[in-house]
Design a protein around this motif. Structure first.
Motif, PDB file in Angstrom:
ATOM      1  N   MET B 405       0.826  -1.202   0.000  1.00  0.00           N
ATOM      2  CA  MET B 405       0.000   0.000   0.000  1.00  0.00           C
ATOM      3  C   MET B 405       0.861   1.253   0.000  1.00  0.00           C
ATOM      4  O   MET B 405       0.553   2.239  -0.654  1.00  0.00           O
ATOM      5  N   PHE B 406       1.953   1.187   0.757  1.00  0.00           N
ATOM      6  CA  PHE B 406       2.853   2.331   0.831  1.00  0.00           C
ATOM      7  C   PHE B 406       3.420   2.663  -0.545  1.00  0.00           C
ATOM      8  O   PHE B 406       3.586   3.824  -0.905  1.00  0.00           O
ATOM      9  N   THR B 407       3.700   1.616  -1.348  1.00  0.00           N
ATOM     10  CA  THR B 407       4.351   1.867  -2.626  1.00  0.00           C
ATOM     11  C   THR B 407       3.392   2.389  -3.693  1.00  0.00           C
ATOM     12  O   THR B 407       3.840   2.920  -4.685  1.00  0.00           O
ATOM     13  N   VAL B 408       2.066   2.225  -3.494  1.00  0.00           N
ATOM     14  CA  VAL B 408       1.153   2.683  -4.547  1.00  0.00           C
ATOM     15  C   VAL B 408       1.321   4.179  -4.784  1.00  0.00           C
ATOM     16  O   VAL B 408       1.560   4.625  -5.903  1.00  0.00           O
ATOM     17  N   ASN B 409       1.187   4.965  -3.730  1.00  0.00           N
ATOM     18  CA  ASN B 409       1.305   6.414  -3.900  1.00  0.00           C
ATOM     19  C   ASN B 409       2.443   6.995  -3.086  1.00  0.00           C
ATOM     20  O   ASN B 409       2.612   8.198  -3.036  1.00  0.00           O
ATOM     21  N   ASN B 410       3.168   6.127  -2.424  1.00  0.00           N
ATOM     22  CA  ASN B 410       4.255   6.593  -1.587  1.00  0.00           C
ATOM     23  C   ASN B 410       3.770   7.548  -0.503  1.00  0.00           C
ATOM     24  O   ASN B 410       4.450   8.517  -0.177  1.00  0.00           O
ATOM     25  N   ASN B 411       2.578   7.348   0.016  1.00  0.00           N
ATOM     26  CA  ASN B 411       2.187   8.183   1.146  1.00  0.00           C
ATOM     27  C   ASN B 411       1.553   7.342   2.237  1.00  0.00           C
ATOM     28  O   ASN B 411       1.053   6.235   1.986  1.00  0.00           O
ATOM     29  N   VAL B 412       1.617   7.862   3.465  1.00  0.00           N
ATOM     30  CA  VAL B 412       1.175   7.076   4.612  1.00  0.00           C
ATOM     31  C   VAL B 412      -0.325   7.182   4.831  1.00  0.00           C
ATOM     32  O   VAL B 412      -0.920   6.358   5.509  1.00  0.00           O
ATOM     33  N   PHE B 413      -0.942   8.181   4.213  1.00  0.00           N
ATOM     34  CA  PHE B 413      -2.374   8.357   4.421  1.00  0.00           C
ATOM     35  C   PHE B 413      -3.160   7.129   3.952  1.00  0.00           C
ATOM     36  O   PHE B 413      -4.117   6.703   4.596  1.00  0.00           O
ATOM     37  N   ASP B 414      -2.710   6.550   2.809  1.00  0.00           N
ATOM     38  CA  ASP B 414      -3.378   5.351   2.291  1.00  0.00           C
ATOM     39  C   ASP B 414      -3.377   4.230   3.313  1.00  0.00           C
ATOM     40  O   ASP B 414      -4.321   3.437   3.382  1.00  0.00           O
ATOM     41  N   LEU B 415      -2.314   4.152   4.111  1.00  0.00           N
ATOM     42  CA  LEU B 415      -2.240   3.091   5.117  1.00  0.00           C
ATOM     43  C   LEU B 415      -3.305   3.263   6.187  1.00  0.00           C
ATOM     44  O   LEU B 415      -3.868   2.284   6.672  1.00  0.00           O
ATOM     45  N   TRP B 416      -3.570   4.515   6.533  1.00  0.00           N
ATOM     46  CA  TRP B 416      -4.617   4.738   7.539  1.00  0.00           C
ATOM     47  C   TRP B 416      -5.971   4.351   6.970  1.00  0.00           C
ATOM     48  O   TRP B 416      -6.843   3.857   7.667  1.00  0.00           O
ATOM     49  N   ILE B 417      -6.146   4.628   5.662  1.00  0.00           N
ATOM     50  CA  ILE B 417      -7.409   4.225   5.028  1.00  0.00           C
ATOM     51  C   ILE B 417      -7.537   2.704   5.045  1.00  0.00           C
ATOM     52  O   ILE B 417      -8.608   2.161   5.324  1.00  0.00           O
ATOM     53  N   VAL B 418      -6.431   2.013   4.764  1.00  0.00           N
ATOM     54  CA  VAL B 418      -6.448   0.552   4.822  1.00  0.00           C
ATOM     55  C   VAL B 418      -6.879   0.102   6.216  1.00  0.00           C
ATOM     56  O   VAL B 418      -7.751  -0.756   6.369  1.00  0.00           O
ATOM     57  N   ALA B 419      -6.277   0.726   7.245  1.00  0.00           N
ATOM     58  CA  ALA B 419      -6.624   0.349   8.616  1.00  0.00           C
ATOM     59  C   ALA B 419      -8.097   0.625   8.877  1.00  0.00           C
ATOM     60  O   ALA B 419      -8.815  -0.206   9.447  1.00  0.00           O
ATOM     61  N   GLY B 420      -8.581   1.790   8.431  1.00  0.00           N
ATOM     62  CA  GLY B 420      -9.973   2.167   8.643  1.00  0.00           C
ATOM     63  C   GLY B 420     -10.925   1.164   8.013  1.00  0.00           C
ATOM     64  O   GLY B 420     -11.879   0.698   8.652  1.00  0.00           O
ATOM     65  N   PHE B 421     -10.664   0.820   6.747  1.00  0.00           N
ATOM     66  CA  PHE B 421     -11.555  -0.118   6.085  1.00  0.00           C
ATOM     67  C   PHE B 421     -11.380  -1.532   6.625  1.00  0.00           C
ATOM     68  O   PHE B 421     -12.307  -2.341   6.549  1.00  0.00           O
ATOM     69  N   GLY B 422     -10.206  -1.816   7.174  1.00  0.00           N
ATOM     70  CA  GLY B 422     -10.035  -3.100   7.846  1.00  0.00           C
ATOM     71  C   GLY B 422     -10.977  -3.197   9.036  1.00  0.00           C
ATOM     72  O   GLY B 422     -11.631  -4.221   9.244  1.00  0.00           O
ATOM     73  N   ILE B 423     -11.071  -2.099   9.814  1.00  0.00           N
ATOM     74  CA  ILE B 423     -11.971  -2.103  10.975  1.00  0.00           C
ATOM     75  C   ILE B 423     -13.416  -2.230  10.509  1.00  0.00           C
ATOM     76  O   ILE B 423     -14.194  -3.032  11.039  1.00  0.00           O
ATOM     77  N   LEU B 424     -13.768  -1.449   9.470  1.00  0.00           N
ATOM     78  CA  LEU B 424     -15.129  -1.527   8.944  1.00  0.00           C
ATOM     79  C   LEU B 424     -15.456  -2.968   8.510  1.00  0.00           C
ATOM     80  O   LEU B 424     -16.509  -3.511   8.846  1.00  0.00           O
ATOM     81  N   GLY B 425     -14.521  -3.573   7.774  1.00  0.00           N
ATOM     82  CA  GLY B 425     -14.754  -4.935   7.296  1.00  0.00           C
ATOM     83  C   GLY B 425     -14.906  -5.918   8.450  1.00  0.00           C
ATOM     84  O   GLY B 425     -15.732  -6.824   8.395  1.00  0.00           O
ATOM     85  N   TYR B 426     -14.118  -5.695   9.506  1.00  0.00           N
ATOM     86  CA  TYR B 426     -14.193  -6.583  10.681  1.00  0.00           C
ATOM     87  C   TYR B 426     -15.553  -6.459  11.348  1.00  0.00           C
ATOM     88  O   TYR B 426     -16.211  -7.464  11.640  1.00  0.00           O
ATOM     89  N   VAL B 427     -15.991  -5.225  11.556  1.00  0.00           N
ATOM     90  CA  VAL B 427     -17.304  -5.015  12.177  1.00  0.00           C
ATOM     91  C   VAL B 427     -18.401  -5.614  11.298  1.00  0.00           C
ATOM     92  O   VAL B 427     -19.358  -6.213  11.783  1.00  0.00           O
ATOM     93  N   MET B 428     -18.243  -5.469   9.969  1.00  0.00           N
ATOM     94  CA  MET B 428     -19.231  -6.050   9.068  1.00  0.00           C
ATOM     95  C   MET B 428     -19.269  -7.568   9.180  1.00  0.00           C
ATOM     96  O   MET B 428     -20.325  -8.185   9.104  1.00  0.00           O
ATOM     97  N   LYS B 429     -18.108  -8.178   9.372  1.00  0.00           N
ATOM     98  CA  LYS B 429     -18.075  -9.629   9.545  1.00  0.00           C
ATOM     99  C   LYS B 429     -18.793 -10.024  10.830  1.00  0.00           C
ATOM    100  O   LYS B 429     -19.543 -10.990  10.869  1.00  0.00           O
TER     101      LYS B 429
END
Lengths: 149, 509
Positions: B405-429
């Motif tokens: 994820m870091f290498t896609v745009n070379n920024n850390v913000f994308d990683l936080w989005i990954v974490a955020g959607f990971g939490i959303l996906g977990y709650v959805m499960k």
């Protein structure tokens, strides 16, 4: 069983809240426009109401048919999400190897099943592999180590 | 250009050295990620998406496609030997595949599944070769109302034909559509739900969403749950793989029907290999003369879903390449590759980029042959992969998600989005909401809105435009019928389950 721990009541309720927020927020911050000249807010505004409606149906269904919600594992949550956040903070200033090590340590705390040998092997192998694959292979500008001071 | 010229052009592109190499890399990684539970086709493709920046668009497509259909081959291995679907589309294979391996017939299951996959894949490729150019030609006259109708059909199909509750799927589609609106509005540049965060002006990155919803949430959910059981290693021996005459006799029908069912659901936007697999399993169970054997190791129940999901893998390229409408999130990644290289997807693609289109189609043949080789003689390698315990696997996967994820745009913000959607996906499960419809909604949402707004401009706000045009009217009627059917089916289903609950309560009382 209490309604408050019923799976669909919680899920449906969350959707109602989210839907209402989305509609209200888009009504306040975006022009809705008319149907022939739709503004940016019209679609989120209507979708918000739809979401509220579906949330209500789901929550209503839970009154007759209650299923216990599954347990939220805080430990998994803290370890995994924490690992991602720490990686995001460490990778740029300190380089790839420390960041990878941090993820490995934090993630393995979620389930303490790894033996010492396995852990040490991964600690050496993973940064090397990542360095070869991403920095050397793909030319990603992320050095193995960096000294910020 | 004649048909034969196109085939020849495609073969010359597909057999070039680089493309062959990346086709192999794609199917190899596809099998690998397919075998490993917890990483499906989509996470694997998102992980390798950054790699495609450095490749020619055709090569990139060939590699990503190889991952896409390769995971279906690999996914069945874990499903049969471990009772864990290696990828979502193999979930139906566990019902009878695992019982078969408990009976010592795992080797036969692996053999028949690979043959079935090849048959299904072949039918899918042939259909794609024949129909894509015709559909593309037909679609050149499509305007916004037609596209809007197709997208609506896709969204409804995605939630109507599902294993779980249709209401929940619909609500996840809507949530996906809403997540798709985040960013600057395309006509007026008014920010929507960006909350003043500049990074969100372009909306969420599909790769971040996919890795969070499928990769991270799967890890969160699986830690402490997945225990690697004993694997029957002898199933991977040649001698254990020889099917009996009875096995062959019982497998032809499921292969034939699975190919058609899979091809149909693959080509329909919004549905895909997972749904195709479940539907063909259900069909086999219904028409079988001995339905009581299903769930206890019936070979039909293994062959049918695996044939269907491979057929669907191939035909899902039809709407993607011929119309420019991605039927699933994985197909949206494919279109992402095209757009990154400045190629506009749409019905004109096949005539404007014949080398790319026919090269891709021909690479499917190469890839499927490679997969048969990878999955029969080399099956032992994948079985050994299955023995890696989950507590070693998941930190490695997590590290790859972070770096990828870091290498896609070379920024850390994308990683936080990954974490955020990971939490959303977990709650959805935890609350039993399905994630795939959300992603389909996210992918099709911007297209849906664009074509709706354009249609409304065209018709000056009169919604009759969708029923005054014959093609869009036909598609709209199909969507409506599908919607009515799904409401009817879910009402009947919930009544039935409530009745059976009451009966159970009575018996206990």
């Amino acid at each position: 069983m209490s309604l408050w721990t019923s799976r669909d009541f919680v899920g449906g309720g969350a959707l109602i809240g989210l839907g209402l927020f989305v509609s209200a927020y888009s009504y306040q911050t975006m022009p809705l426009g008319t149907i022939s000249r739709m503004g940016p807010g019209l679609m989120p505004f209507s979708l918000g109401w739809l979401l509220t409606g579906f949330g209500a149906i789901i929550a209503a269904g839970s009154i007759a048919n209650r299923v216990q919600i599954e347990k939220f594992e805080w430990r998994n949550f803290l370890c995994v999400v924490g690992a991602i956040i720490v990686f995001s903070l460490v990778a740029r200033p300190l380089g790839m190897a420390p960041a990878v090590a941090c993820v490995l340590v934090l993630a393995s705390l979620a389930e303490l099943k790894m033996t010492k040998v396995q852990f040490l092997a991964l600690l050496v192998a993973l940064p090397t592999l990542c360095y070869l694959a991403f920095s050397v292979g793909l030319g990603v500008p992320l050095p193995l180590f960096k000294w910020p001071f | 250009m004649s048909f034969a010229d196109n085939i020849a052009l495609g073969l010359s592109v597909a057999f070039s050295g680089t493309n062959l190499l990346y086709c192999f890399i794609g199917v190899f990684l596809g099998t690998l990620f397919g075998v490993i539970p917890g990483i499906g086709a989509l996470s694997a493709m998102s992980l390798l998406f950054p790699l495609t920046f450095y490749l020619e668009p055709t090569t990139a497509l060939i590699m990503l496609a190889g991952i896409w259909y390769g995971t279906a081959y690999g996914g069945s291995t874990a499903a049969i030997l471990l009772n864990l679907p290696g990828s979502a589309s193999s979930a139906a294979t566990t019902f009878d595949g695992y019982p078969m391996s408990r009976q010592g017939r795992g080797g036969i299951a692996l053999m028949m599944v690979t043959i079935g996959s090849f048959v299904g894949g072949s039918v899918g490729i042939i259909l794609m070769t024949v129909f894509s150019p015709a559909i593309a030609k037909f679609a050149l006259s499509f305007q916004s109302p037609e596209y809007f109708a197709i997208i609506v059909l896709g969204l409804i199909a995605c939630s109507a034909i599902t294993e779980g509750s249709a209401t929940k799927s619909f609500s996840m589609i809507i949530l996906g559509l809403l997540i798709g609106t985040v960013g600057l509005d395309m006509y007026t540049a008014v920010p929507r739900f960006t909350f003043g965060i500049v990074h969100l002006d372009d909306g969420f990155a599909l790769t971040a969403l996919a890795m969070g919803l499928f990769g991270v949430s799967e890890i969160l959910y699986s830690i402490g749950r997945v225990d690697i059981k004993a694997v029957d290693k002898s199933a991977a021996k040649w001698s254990a793989m020889r099917p009996t005459r009875e096995d062959w006799r019982r497998s032809w029908g499921p292969m034939f029907r699975g190919s058609w069912i899979g091809s149909f659901f693959g080509a329909m936007p919004g549905t895909g290999p997972s749904i195709a697999a479940f539907v063909s399993y259900a069909v086999e169970k219904r028409i079988s003369r001995h339905p009581e054997q299903f769930g206890k190791g019936a070979i039909e129940g293994v062959v049918a879903p695996e044939t269907a999901n491979n057929a669907a893998d191939q035909t899902s390229f039809i709407p993607t390449m011929a119309l420019g409408v991605p039927g699933s999130a994985s197909m949206a990644l494919m279109l992402g590759v095209l757009m990154m290289h400045g190629i506009m997807p749409g019905p004109q693609l096949i005539t404007e980029q014949p080398g790319m289109f026919w090269g891709l189609v021909m690479s499917f043949w190469i890839g499927n042959v490679l997969l048969v080789i990878l999955n029969l003689p080399m099956i032992g390698l994948w079985v050994r992969m299955l023995l890696v315990p989950y507590h070693i696997l998941y930190p490695i996967v997590l590290i790859f998600i972070c770096i990828g994820m870091f290498t896609v745009n070379n920024n850390v913000f994308d990683l936080w989005i990954v974490a955020g959607f990971g939490i959303l996906g977990y709650v959805m499960k935890l609350t039993d909401f399905p994630a795939p419809p959300l992603l389909v909604g996210f992918v099709l949402g911007p297209l849906l809105e664009e074509h709706f707004r354009r249609s409304m401009l065209l018709a000056r706000g009169n919604p009759e435009i969708f029923i005054n045009r014959p093609i869009s009217a036909t598609i709209m009627v199909c969507s409506l019928l599908l919607f009515v059917w799904s409401v009817y089916a879910s009402v009947r289903h919930s009544r039935k389950s409530r009745m059976s609950q009451q009966e159970a309560a009575l018996e206990q009382g």
